[in-house]
Motif scaffolding. Structure first.
Motif, PDB file in Angstrom:
ATOM      1  N   ASP A 173       0.828  -1.223   0.000  1.00 38.84           N
ATOM      2  CA  ASP A 173       0.000   0.000   0.000  1.00 38.84           C
ATOM      3  C   ASP A 173       0.856   1.265   0.000  1.00 38.84           C
ATOM      4  O   ASP A 173       0.429   2.299  -0.496  1.00 38.84           O
ATOM      5  CB  ASP A 173      -0.913   0.002   1.229  1.00 38.84           C
ATOM      6  N   GLN A 174       2.049   1.195   0.572  1.00 35.34           N
ATOM      7  CA  GLN A 174       2.908   2.386   0.655  1.00 35.34           C
ATOM      8  C   GLN A 174       3.769   2.573  -0.588  1.00 35.34           C
ATOM      9  O   GLN A 174       4.439   3.598  -0.716  1.00 35.34           O
ATOM     10  CB  GLN A 174       3.785   2.310   1.911  1.00 35.34           C
ATOM     11  N   LEU A 175       3.775   1.580  -1.481  1.00 37.68           N
ATOM     12  CA  LEU A 175       4.513   1.718  -2.739  1.00 37.68           C
ATOM     13  C   LEU A 175       3.504   1.890  -3.882  1.00 37.68           C
ATOM     14  O   LEU A 175       3.216   2.990  -4.313  1.00 37.68           O
ATOM     15  CB  LEU A 175       5.419   0.509  -2.962  1.00 37.68           C
ATOM     16  N   TRP A 176       2.905   0.782  -4.321  1.00 36.92           N
ATOM     17  CA  TRP A 176       1.979   0.870  -5.455  1.00 36.92           C
ATOM     18  C   TRP A 176       0.707   1.621  -5.068  1.00 36.92           C
ATOM     19  O   TRP A 176       0.167   2.391  -5.853  1.00 36.92           O
ATOM     20  CB  TRP A 176       1.675  -0.535  -5.983  1.00 36.92           C
ATOM     21  N   GLY A 177       0.244   1.409  -3.828  1.00 33.79           N
ATOM     22  CA  GLY A 177      -0.973   2.092  -3.370  1.00 33.79           C
ATOM     23  C   GLY A 177      -0.812   3.604  -3.377  1.00 33.79           C
ATOM     24  O   GLY A 177      -1.754   4.334  -3.709  1.00 33.79           O
ATOM     25  N   ALA A 178       0.371   4.080  -3.029  1.00 36.21           N
ATOM     26  CA  ALA A 178       0.621   5.530  -3.039  1.00 36.21           C
ATOM     27  C   ALA A 178       0.526   6.079  -4.459  1.00 36.21           C
ATOM     28  O   ALA A 178       0.061   7.201  -4.674  1.00 36.21           O
ATOM     29  CB  ALA A 178       1.989   5.819  -2.437  1.00 36.21           C
ATOM     30  N   TYR A 180      -1.409   4.724  -6.873  1.00 35.86           N
ATOM     31  CA  TYR A 180      -2.849   4.745  -7.179  1.00 35.86           C
ATOM     32  C   TYR A 180      -3.513   5.970  -6.558  1.00 35.86           C
ATOM     33  O   TYR A 180      -4.411   6.567  -7.143  1.00 35.86           O
ATOM     34  CB  TYR A 180      -3.538   3.475  -6.658  1.00 35.86           C
ATOM     35  N   HIS A 181      -3.086   6.330  -5.350  1.00 33.89           N
ATOM     36  CA  HIS A 181      -3.661   7.506  -4.690  1.00 33.89           C
ATOM     37  C   HIS A 181      -3.500   8.750  -5.559  1.00 33.89           C
ATOM     38  O   HIS A 181      -4.451   9.505  -5.771  1.00 33.89           O
ATOM     39  CB  HIS A 181      -2.984   7.695  -3.327  1.00 33.89           C
ATOM     40  N   ARG A 182      -2.303   8.957  -6.120  1.00 39.92           N
ATOM     41  CA  ARG A 182      -2.084  10.138  -6.983  1.00 39.92           C
ATOM     42  C   ARG A 182      -2.798  10.014  -8.324  1.00 39.92           C
ATOM     43  O   ARG A 182      -3.172  11.021  -8.923  1.00 39.92           O
ATOM     44  CB  ARG A 182      -0.590  10.366  -7.221  1.00 39.92           C
TER      45      ARG A 182
ATOM     46  N   ASP B 173       1.128  10.639   0.651  1.00 36.41           N
ATOM     47  CA  ASP B 173       0.635   9.496  -0.137  1.00 36.41           C
ATOM     48  C   ASP B 173       0.934   8.165   0.542  1.00 36.41           C
ATOM     49  O   ASP B 173       0.208   7.192   0.350  1.00 36.41           O
ATOM     50  CB  ASP B 173       1.272   9.510  -1.536  1.00 36.41           C
ATOM     51  N   ALA B 178      -2.189   5.555   1.450  1.00 34.71           N
ATOM     52  CA  ALA B 178      -2.195   4.098   1.594  1.00 34.71           C
ATOM     53  C   ALA B 178      -3.524   3.624   2.169  1.00 34.71           C
ATOM     54  O   ALA B 178      -4.030   2.558   1.803  1.00 34.71           O
ATOM     55  CB  ALA B 178      -1.034   3.660   2.486  1.00 34.71           C
ATOM     56  N   HIS B 181      -6.061   3.719  -0.567  1.00 33.66           N
ATOM     57  CA  HIS B 181      -5.861   2.563  -1.444  1.00 33.66           C
ATOM     58  C   HIS B 181      -6.650   1.355  -0.940  1.00 33.66           C
ATOM     59  O   HIS B 181      -7.351   0.688  -1.711  1.00 33.66           O
ATOM     60  CB  HIS B 181      -4.361   2.246  -1.521  1.00 33.66           C
TER      61      HIS B 181
END
Lengths: 209, 209
Positions: A173-178, A180-182, B173, B178, B181
């Motif tokens: 969540d802190q890599l790919w999820g971040a 997706y957030h942007r 983010d 996260a 997400h």
């Protein structure tokens, strides 16, 4: 005319894509369909995706398409997953920092330089009020991508490159999820520098140390 | 009958909420409307929100509502922002780890134990295909929340509790993003333990150290 495992060849006429007599194996038809869908999505985004068009381009019957993929969303997600798999592979050179950096950069490129990002944000958007699509999204795309990412991160843990007490599912969540957030709430841009900062912040920490 | 800054009091009749003669100040009407909208959203979610109902409950005219908030989405976002502000304040006790932990836990509670999370994910969902709503979302909600978070993180940088070379916008983010997400793609649950892991991973780092 169509040619696939569901259609049979009873009329004996010529069939597009037929090789000799009889039906093509289901796996071959499925692979053709997924390739067709993936190609459409990465070139044109969701707008150009219809069962009609996929049937025409892949040579599969609409009956078969509807049997295997009950909705346009599930067809899109399955095709998209297969289309991006090569570009979004999780490399393992033995150096998790370098591997995450290269994977995250590839991910950012697919999301921003192909219609891929738009395909996913539209599907995620629709999934907020369509429970069937939400389930398809998780089953055909996100849970599988999460599993691949977690697998690579767990190997890094076994090799002592990531702390053993870290929950790798949270790192996803802190890599790919971040990213997706942007993509979903574009207050800030999605760049390769952003991807690099995500990796560095987590591996090095931002506390005073 | 309505009573607000746009309606005037030319008919001289009794007006709901009127205090003495004349119109209520615009700021007072606006505050009443935002309070009404926030209350509706946190109790019932988006489903119960209509201009009609907000006009009836707040005493503002529909004309005024439409003048100030051109869409139901912008009305919802403005009301929601004001409703959650007290619960989602960014504390500053001088200890950024404790403050982030308590803020993230409050955030998780609002997102999971009130209709707040559902309100936001639905609006984010609709914003993927509605550019007007997307702009309203950023202007009335996300960019303001990001600014408040970044401000607290920058103070921590000035106090040497977060490394000076970290980009605090990226941390936003990796913390709140996260959580979004997981809310938007619910493969994994949103819990207070998750919130705590997000903070710890970033402040301490997950590399071998």
């Amino acid at each position: 005319m169509t040619n696939d495992s569901a259609a049979g060849a009873a009329d004996g006429g010529p069939r597009r894509g037929a090789r000799g007599r009889g039906r093509r194996p289901a796996e071959e038809v499925r692979a053709d369909v997924l390739r067709t869908v993936g190609g459409l999505l990465l070139e044109e985004g969701l707008a150009g995706l219809t069962f009609e068009r996929v049937a025409r381009l892949s040579g599969a019957s609409k009956t078969t398409l509807h049997k295997w993929w009950p909705s346009r969303g599930s067809l899109a997600l399955d095709g998209y997953f297969h289309a991006v798999q090569p570009a979004l592979d999780f490399p393992d050179t033995g150096d998790v920092r370098a591997d995450l950096l290269s994977q995250m950069r590839s991910f950012v490129r697919v999301m921003t330089r192909t219609p891929g990002g738009r395909v996913l944000t539209q599907l995620i958007g629709e999934a907020q009020t369509d429970t069937g699509l939400a389930a398809a999204y998780r089953r055909l795309y996100s849970s599988q991508r999460r599993a691949l990412a977690a697998e690579r991160l767990r190997r890094a843990q076994e090799e002592g490159q990531i702390r053993a007490d870290a929950d790798v599912r949270v790192l996803v969540d802190q890599l790919w999820g971040a990213v997706y957030h942007r993509l979903l709430i574009p207050d800030e841009p999605v760049t390769e520098e952003f991807a690099a900062a995500l990796v560095a912040n987590l591996l090095d920490g931002v506390g005073p140390g």
